[in-house]
Design an enzyme around this catalytic site. Sequence first.
Site, PDB file in Angstrom:
ATOM      1  N   ASP A  30      16.847  77.039 -11.970  1.00 49.86           N
ATOM      2  CA  ASP A  30      17.299  76.093 -12.987  1.00 49.86           C
ATOM      3  C   ASP A  30      18.685  76.411 -13.539  1.00 49.86           C
ATOM      4  O   ASP A  30      19.405  75.517 -13.985  1.00 49.86           O
ATOM      5  CB  ASP A  30      16.290  76.064 -14.153  1.00 49.86           C
ATOM      6  CG  ASP A  30      14.945  75.538 -13.711  1.00 49.86           C
ATOM      7  OD1 ASP A  30      14.915  74.493 -13.037  1.00 49.86           O
ATOM      8  OD2 ASP A  30      13.922  76.179 -14.020  1.00 49.86           O
ATOM      9  N   HIS A  89      11.149  84.772 -13.781  1.00 53.52           N
ATOM     10  CA  HIS A  89      10.185  83.832 -13.205  1.00 53.52           C
ATOM     11  C   HIS A  89       8.815  84.481 -13.187  1.00 53.52           C
ATOM     12  O   HIS A  89       8.693  85.683 -12.967  1.00 53.52           O
ATOM     13  CB  HIS A  89      10.613  83.457 -11.780  1.00 53.52           C
ATOM     14  CG  HIS A  89       9.907  82.248 -11.264  1.00 53.52           C
ATOM     15  ND1 HIS A  89       8.680  82.312 -10.635  1.00 53.52           N
ATOM     16  CD2 HIS A  89      10.249  80.944 -11.304  1.00 53.52           C
ATOM     17  CE1 HIS A  89       8.312  81.082 -10.302  1.00 53.52           C
ATOM     18  NE2 HIS A  89       9.232  80.231 -10.687  1.00 53.52           N
ATOM     19  N   LYS A 128      15.075  83.443 -26.869  1.00 53.89           N
ATOM     20  CA  LYS A 128      14.725  83.270 -25.458  1.00 53.89           C
ATOM     21  C   LYS A 128      15.906  82.613 -24.742  1.00 53.89           C
ATOM     22  O   LYS A 128      16.466  81.628 -25.210  1.00 53.89           O
ATOM     23  CB  LYS A 128      13.477  82.391 -25.337  1.00 53.89           C
ATOM     24  CG  LYS A 128      13.074  82.117 -23.882  1.00 53.89           C
ATOM     25  CD  LYS A 128      11.583  81.872 -23.725  1.00 53.89           C
ATOM     26  CE  LYS A 128      11.220  81.499 -22.278  1.00 53.89           C
ATOM     27  NZ  LYS A 128      11.484  82.572 -21.305  1.00 53.89           N
ATOM     28  N   ILE A 129      16.302  83.198 -23.596  1.00 49.01           N
ATOM     29  CA  ILE A 129      17.399  82.655 -22.797  1.00 49.01           C
ATOM     30  C   ILE A 129      16.791  81.906 -21.616  1.00 49.01           C
ATOM     31  O   ILE A 129      16.145  82.517 -20.755  1.00 49.01           O
ATOM     32  CB  ILE A 129      18.320  83.791 -22.280  1.00 49.01           C
ATOM     33  CG1 ILE A 129      18.779  84.700 -23.437  1.00 49.01           C
ATOM     34  CG2 ILE A 129      19.497  83.214 -21.510  1.00 49.01           C
ATOM     35  CD1 ILE A 129      19.740  84.073 -24.391  1.00 49.01           C
ATOM     36  N   HIS A 135       8.950  74.319 -18.229  1.00 42.75           N
ATOM     37  CA  HIS A 135       8.840  74.022 -16.795  1.00 42.75           C
ATOM     38  C   HIS A 135      10.129  73.283 -16.389  1.00 42.75           C
ATOM     39  O   HIS A 135      11.213  73.860 -16.473  1.00 42.75           O
ATOM     40  CB  HIS A 135       7.558  73.201 -16.584  1.00 42.75           C
ATOM     41  CG  HIS A 135       7.100  73.039 -15.176  1.00 42.75           C
ATOM     42  ND1 HIS A 135       7.722  73.597 -14.105  1.00 42.75           N
ATOM     43  CD2 HIS A 135       6.044  72.341 -14.656  1.00 42.75           C
ATOM     44  CE1 HIS A 135       7.071  73.278 -12.992  1.00 42.75           C
ATOM     45  NE2 HIS A 135       6.046  72.499 -13.293  1.00 42.75           N
ATOM     46  N   GLY A 190      16.353  79.858 -18.087  1.00 42.49           N
ATOM     47  CA  GLY A 190      17.000  79.886 -16.774  1.00 42.49           C
ATOM     48  C   GLY A 190      17.001  81.258 -16.133  1.00 42.49           C
ATOM     49  O   GLY A 190      17.623  81.447 -15.086  1.00 42.49           O
ATOM     50  N   ARG A 232      10.032  66.975  -6.382  1.00 47.47           N
ATOM     51  CA  ARG A 232       8.701  67.579  -6.447  1.00 47.47           C
ATOM     52  C   ARG A 232       7.597  66.564  -6.116  1.00 47.47           C
ATOM     53  O   ARG A 232       6.472  66.960  -5.810  1.00 47.47           O
ATOM     54  CB  ARG A 232       8.488  68.237  -7.818  1.00 47.47           C
ATOM     55  CG  ARG A 232       7.222  69.053  -7.976  1.00 47.47           C
ATOM     56  CD  ARG A 232       7.106  70.221  -6.969  1.00 47.47           C
ATOM     57  NE  ARG A 232       8.179  71.179  -7.004  1.00 47.47           N
ATOM     58  CZ  ARG A 232       8.252  72.254  -7.797  1.00 47.47           C
ATOM     59  NH1 ARG A 232       7.286  72.516  -8.638  1.00 47.47           N
ATOM     60  NH2 ARG A 232       9.275  73.084  -7.727  1.00 47.47           N
TER      61      ARG A 232
END
Lengths: 371, 371
Positions: free
Chosen positions: B307, B256, B250-251, B217, B253, B332
């Site tokens: 991000d 989504h 895993k990359i 997250h 950024g 947030r």
Amino acid sequence: MSDNIKGLQGITAGQTAICTVGEDGKSLHYRGYSITDLANKGSFEEVAYLLLYKKLPTQQELDAFKKRLAADRALPKHLINVLELLPKESHPMDVLRSGCSVLGSFEPETDEHDGYAITERLLSLFPSMLCYWYHYHFDGKKINTQTDAPDIAAHFLQLLHGVVDPLHHKAINTSLMLYAEHGFNASTFTARVCAATLPDFYAPITAAIGTLSGPLHGGANEHAYDLISLYANTKDAEEGVKQKLADKEKIMGFGHRVYKTHDPRSDFAKILSQQLADERGDATMYPVAERIEQVMWDEKKLFPNVDFYTACVYHFCGIPKTLFTPLFVFARTAGWAAHIMEQRADNRLIRPDADYIGPGALDYVGIADRG
Amino acid sequence: MSDNIKGLQGITAGQTAICTVGEDGKSLHYRGYSITDLANKGSFEEVAYLLLYKKLPTQQELDAFKKRLAADRALPKHLINVLELLPKESHPMDVLRSGCSVLGSFEPETDEHDGYAITERLLSLFPSMLCYWYHYHFDGKKINTQTDAPDIAAHFLQLLHGVVDPLHHKAINTSLMLYAEHGFNASTFTARVCAATLPDFYAPITAAIGTLSGPLHGGANEHAYDLISLYANTKDAEEGVKQKLADKEKIMGFGHRVYKTHDPRSDFAKILSQQLADERGDATMYPVAERIEQVMWDEKKLFPNVDFYTACVYHFCGIPKTLFTPLFVFARTAGWAAHIMEQRADNRLIRPDADYIGPGALDYVGIADRG
């Protein structure tokens, strides 16, 4: 939108091998074992071991587990400093929430100090945190929390009262078993949603403590106590509760989202409550509680849940009301931890959709032109 | 069970009037206003006001809001003591989690100090907490957090750097708008599940901070920075990322859960990143980031989310990597607070079902007979 969707009631949100709640409307099993067997024959440490390590321990395993827990009761110095700073007026649940969060900085999760080690530490340390803070602010005493008590229930009673009454010991030990685990309840589900982003182990426990502190969840036993304490005798209780029902007031400690006919934990809490009342020579609180139970059944066909008679149990054990929900934390830490580990082992980010009911697309108006 | 159910993907969990995410696969609206308009023409304080008070403020309302926020920046004495106790090795997200939780004891929720007052206080105080803790432990300085900066972005930069560069100010202000709200994302959903048991206002914010701290997250911008920092030039970046893809790494950024074709926030982060690179004369980081974006699109048809370029923005503003996710908290907090208020206004306990996959009923075997 129906209330069920808003509450995810009846909606499956994942898989678990930890617990079944409310099969046939009335049963509870931890990893296949019925709460009736466990509460009659087991101990909280056996239950915590079962939840964490997925099997009942052998004598050797249980001894080793209890030895680790007993060695883990001393508070780190900086945590003591923080507990002294948290004011007397704090709710004790907020003390545990903060205590857990700051412990994450003092004793961070690592490959060695992993989720299992952290859970064992918290099982030992939550009673220490609570009682240290309580005695410091209410009695002006700085207690030594490294007791030689044989288990967590005795450790807590020793710290709170300085002595361990055998019936109190049995009552708290049983109560911890009853409160240890309960499926995808609100605090556990919070812990899983939190854990699914893969933060440290303290994040979901801290989140769960905050969730448990709400009156619609763990706080219910405190409200049950307030209700039972209102009445000096059974006649007043009957009249008073009937009046509350007529006034559409919510009566805490009755009914359950998942149990439809019976909460099996309530039987144990009721029997313990009666035994403790007999021991103390109580002729008010227990009869009042029984009468309220009767009225709620006659009038609404609602049964007491675990929180109702537990309020009597804790009161008879000399526990101040604001410490009731923290006892729930001592127990549920085992369940939360098992769920966090289960979530991590087969993880998927939990991110539902929402039904949008707000305005359609609006034009941005410059601030000088806003009405 | 499908991964979708485990992640509640595509499953509606409630109603909201606060935000739409990913309509047409690529848009974002806060209470009806597109993020494009808001980020181009508004300010973070306008956005926070909109989320909390459900309308864009008039000039008078905005002035009053900013005045209240500016007056609220000084840390209470006991919170300073706690921040000094939290070790230098803490993750700054854990500092904010603990800071929020203990503030609940120092400044508890009451009818007067209600959710709105607490939210405004937290909007002002989170930058103060973070920077006080940071300077105390890393520079040995006890800073005064009551700045006269005109807004939250400037307040933060003033505390961190002692000066406010105009382009940094614009970048942080825009970034806070982009991060302010995002529907039923994991941290916000955690806050709603927590708030639904009706604990104090600090409980769901504390829970949300813990959830945001996870690498799946809020922690994603830190991981994006790590990736971009690996490469000294665009050629290395292209080869390196292709190798990672070949190795099934895993990359972070990219892609989504909700946006299917485009993250509209990424455009703003990318432009700011380019402007800041130009200002600094950077000839490495921005080109490397652009090349990674190109490779991810060519190879996987994945687009950058907010991000990815935000990592560059924050780095170019001189912000240490471990403070990236705390900036997400500053923003947030406005969205979380709006959701907590919305949950409270039409509350229902959130308690889903689980699909049980554990053992069937087991007989309890006495400890002496266990194998």
